[in-house]
Design a protein around this motif. Sequence first.
Motif: not given
Length: 173
Positions: A96-123
């Motif tokens: 919905x909204x990126x504010x401090x960025x902590x949520x997206x930093x956490x989620x991006x990091x965790x998902x990247x460790x699972x071997x996706x081709x790429x991780x992007x954000x739509x907010x």
Amino acid sequence: MNKEVIFHKDVIAKRVKELGQDISKQYENEPLVCICVLKGAFVFFADLMRALTIDPEIDFVRLASYAGSAPQEGKMLFSKDIEVSIKDKHVLIVEDIVDTGHSMEFLTKVLKARGPRSVAIAALVDKGERRECKVNVDFSGFALDKGFIVGYGLDYDEQYRGLEGIYNLKIQD
Ligand code: IMP
Ligand code: MG
């Protein structure tokens, strides 16, 4: 509580259509999983998925802070994880909204460790004022300098999620 509209429902609908086109173009003929960040993104997600001309897999996450820590401390965990595999697929996080960025930093990091081709954000909204982490919003609906907004899925203390537009909330004392 006093509130004034900042993004009218027609403006949101138009912007979400455009984002849908951009995202469809970007991921055409590619395996894609779109991940909705509960609860706030649920309205945006439902409209955005219907604005796509591609047919991604969808899934949902819910993030929470460790007991006793503030969200700003960045100590986060899943209170609901996704259930599909993202290995070798592109991932689009829908927030919905990126504010401090902590949520997206956490989620991006965790998902990247699972071997996706790429991780992007739509907010839907990229709010700059309180940013503490370097987070790149790949598909941004609206930029907002500051303020606290509600409606179109966004809440204040679980209120106002069902409003069709987005409002700036003025908390009076
Ligand atoms: P973060 O600070 O970037 O980790 O933002 C986390 C979450 O805070 C967002 O996903 C929203 O759910 C919530 N949030 C931040 N700013 C607002 C706002 O202006 N209105 C409603 N929720 C907000
Ligand atoms: Mg959220």
